[in-house]
Scaffold this motif. Structure first.
Motif, PDB file in Angstrom:
ATOM      1  N   HIS A  49      -2.110  -1.524  -2.072  1.00 21.32           N
ATOM      2  CA  HIS A  49      -1.578  -1.226  -1.348  1.00 21.32           C
ATOM      3  C   HIS A  49      -0.134  -0.683  -2.451  1.00 21.32           C
ATOM      4  CE1 HIS A  49      -1.178  -5.728  -2.677  1.00 21.32           C
ATOM      5  NE2 HIS A  49       0.740  -5.263  -3.127  1.00 21.32           N
ATOM      6  N   PHE A  52      -0.608   2.756  -1.960  1.00 16.62           N
ATOM      7  CA  PHE A  52      -0.701   3.347  -0.539  1.00 16.62           C
ATOM      8  C   PHE A  52       0.962   3.807  -0.002  1.00 16.62           C
ATOM      9  CE2 PHE A  52      -0.634   2.708   4.242  1.00 16.62           C
ATOM     10  CZ  PHE A  52      -1.347   3.621   5.029  1.00 16.62           C
ATOM     11  N   TRP A  98      -8.388   6.704   1.964  1.00 18.37           N
ATOM     12  CA  TRP A  98      -7.333   5.863   2.272  1.00 18.37           C
ATOM     13  C   TRP A  98      -5.657   6.868   2.554  1.00 18.37           C
ATOM     14  CZ3 TRP A  98      -5.910   1.653   4.553  1.00 18.37           C
ATOM     15  CH2 TRP A  98      -6.404   0.882   5.050  1.00 18.37           C
ATOM     16  N   TRP A 271      -7.238  -4.120  -4.849  1.00 19.63           N
ATOM     17  CA  TRP A 271      -7.587  -2.801  -3.209  1.00 19.63           C
ATOM     18  C   TRP A 271      -7.900  -4.101  -1.953  1.00 19.63           C
ATOM     19  CZ3 TRP A 271     -11.012  -2.805  -7.296  1.00 19.63           C
ATOM     20  CH2 TRP A 271     -12.288  -3.595  -7.631  1.00 19.63           C
ATOM     21  N   LEU A 274      -5.610  -3.942   1.352  1.00 20.39           N
ATOM     22  CA  LEU A 274      -6.299  -3.225   2.108  1.00 20.39           C
ATOM     23  C   LEU A 274      -6.772  -3.048   3.547  1.00 20.39           C
ATOM     24  CD1 LEU A 274      -6.512   0.444  -0.175  1.00 20.39           C
ATOM     25  CD2 LEU A 274      -4.790  -0.198   0.873  1.00 20.39           C
ATOM     26  N   ALA A 287      -2.145  -0.844   5.442  1.00 24.03           N
ATOM     27  CA  ALA A 287      -2.350  -2.141   4.259  1.00 24.03           C
ATOM     28  C   ALA A 287      -1.681  -3.076   4.761  1.00 24.03           C
ATOM     29  CB  ALA A 287      -1.492  -1.404   2.813  1.00 24.03           C
TER      30      ALA A 287
END
Length: 303
Positions: A49, A52, A98, A271, A274, A287
C-alpha cells in the motif's frame, strides 16, 4: 559532556515534521525506535500500500513538471507506469494489476484539473518557527488562487476524505501556517484530494483554528522532549516511551520487536491492505492503506 542551559538563554526549539509529531502521538515506542535508538532497529517488510501511494504521488508531481502540452490524462497514466514502485506486492501479476488501476486513477484525477493552472509549488518545502517548534514539511501541491495560497494534499486510501478530516488534520494546518509565513500571503484553505474518486474535502482555517493546531503540536513536542530527557537521564525506556496499541499495530514497521503490538492486532501480509482490484469502480479500488500508512509506511507521508 552534558550540555547546560544558561539562565536567560532561549529555549531550544523542537525540530519536527508532521511525521515526527504523528509518530509520537500514535505510539511513543515507535517514535523512540525511529528517532532515538541507535543503531536503529531493522524495519519490517515493504508494504504494497505504501508503494501504491508513493507511485501515485510521484506520478502527479512529475505531471506538473511536464511541458504544458503534455499535461494530459494519457501522460498521467504513462508516468504511473514509468515510476511504479513494485515493492511489497504478492507477485508480479498483482503488481501489474494495481499498477494499471493506479494509472487509471491518475488519468481520471487529472481530467478534472486545468493544466494551465500552474501551482505555486509541487512537493514544496515549507518551514516556520513558533515558540516551541522548528517546523518543516513538504506540501504535495501549493496553489495560488486569487491571491491566496491553498494547501493540496493527495490521498490514495479506499475511503474518501471528509471535511472533518481536512479541518482536524494537524499537518495541513501547520503547512498552512508555514506557507503563509514564508511567502507572506494569506493561506487558510486546505484541501484533501482523494485521487481514486476525485473528491475534494475542504476546510477553511482561521487564525484561531491554526493557533489551536500549533498549540496542540507544541504540547506533543513538549511530551516528546520530556520523554527524551527522561531516557537520557538514565530513565527506563519502556516507561518513558510506552507502546500505544491499536489496530494499526498490524502495519507497524517495528512489529517484530513489540510483543504488545503483536498481541493487539493480527499479523498481515505486505499486500493485505490493498484488497482486491475492483474492475468496476476506481473509487472503490484504492488502497485502504491510506489510513494505516502512519503506522507502517513511508516516514515521508509528510504527505
Amino acid at each position: 559532556m552534558a550540555q547546560m542551559e544558561l539562565a536567560g538563554m532561549p529555549r531550544r526549539l523542537f525540530a519536527c515534521t508532521p511525521s515526527r509529531l504523528a509518530a509520537f502521538e500514535d505510539c511513543p515506542r515507535r517514535y523512540r525506535m525511529i528517532y532515538l535508538d541507535r543503531p536503529r532497529p531493522p524495519r519490517g517488510p515493504a508494504w504494497a500500500h505504501t508503494s501504491f501511494g508513493v507511485s501515485l504521488h510521484n506520478a502527479l508531481r512529475r505531471w506538473w513538471e511536464e511541458p504544458f502540452e503534455q499535461r494530459t490524462p494519457v501522460r498521467a497514466a504513462q508516468l504511473v507506469r514509468l515510476l511504479w514502485v513494485a515493492d511489497g506486492f504478492r507477485d508480479g501479476e498483482q503488481s501489474v494489476a494495481w499498477r494499471e488501476r493506479a494509472a487509471e486513477m491518475a488519468a481520471g484525477y487529472v481530467t478534472g484539473l486545468d493544466p494551465a493552472a500552474e501551482p505555486r509549488g509541487v512537493e514544496r518545502s515549507v518551514a516556520a518557527r513558533t515558540e516551541g517548534l522548528a517546523f518543516s514539511g513538504r506540501v504535495d501541491r501549493l496553489d495560488d488562487r486569487n491571491g491566496e495560497l491553498v494547501i493540496v494534499d493527495y490521498k490514495t486510501g479506499r475511503r474518501p476524505s471528509t471535511e472533518a478530516d481536512a479541518r482536524s488534520s494537524p499537518a495541513l494546518a501547520l503547512y498552512a501556517m508555514a506557507a503563509g509565513r514564508m511567502l507572506r500571503r494569506p493561506c487558510r484553505r486546505v484541501e484533501l484530494h482523494h485521487v481514486p474518486s476525485g473528491r475534494v474535502a475542504v476546510a477553511e482555517h482561521t487564525e484561531e483554528s491554526i493557533t489551536r493546531h500549533v498549540h496542540r503540536a507544541e504540547s506533543v513536542a513538549a511530551d516528546a522532549v520530556a520523554a527524551t530527557e527522561a531516557l537520557r537521564s538514565g530513565g527506563d525506556a519502556e516507561r518513558a516511551f510506552p507502546p500505544r496499541t491499536s489496530g494499526l499495530c498490524s502495519w507497524c514497521d517495528f512489529r517484530a520487536r513489540c510483543p504488545e503490538g503483536q498481541a493487539a492486532a493480527p499479523d498481515r501480509q505486505p499486500w493485505d491492505a490493498l484488497g482486491e482490484v475492483d474492475p468496476g469502480s476506481a473509487a472503490g479500488a484504492g488502497a485502504s492503506a491510506g489510513d494505516v500508512a502512519a503506522s507502517g509506511g513511508r516516514e515521508a507521508t509528510d504527505v
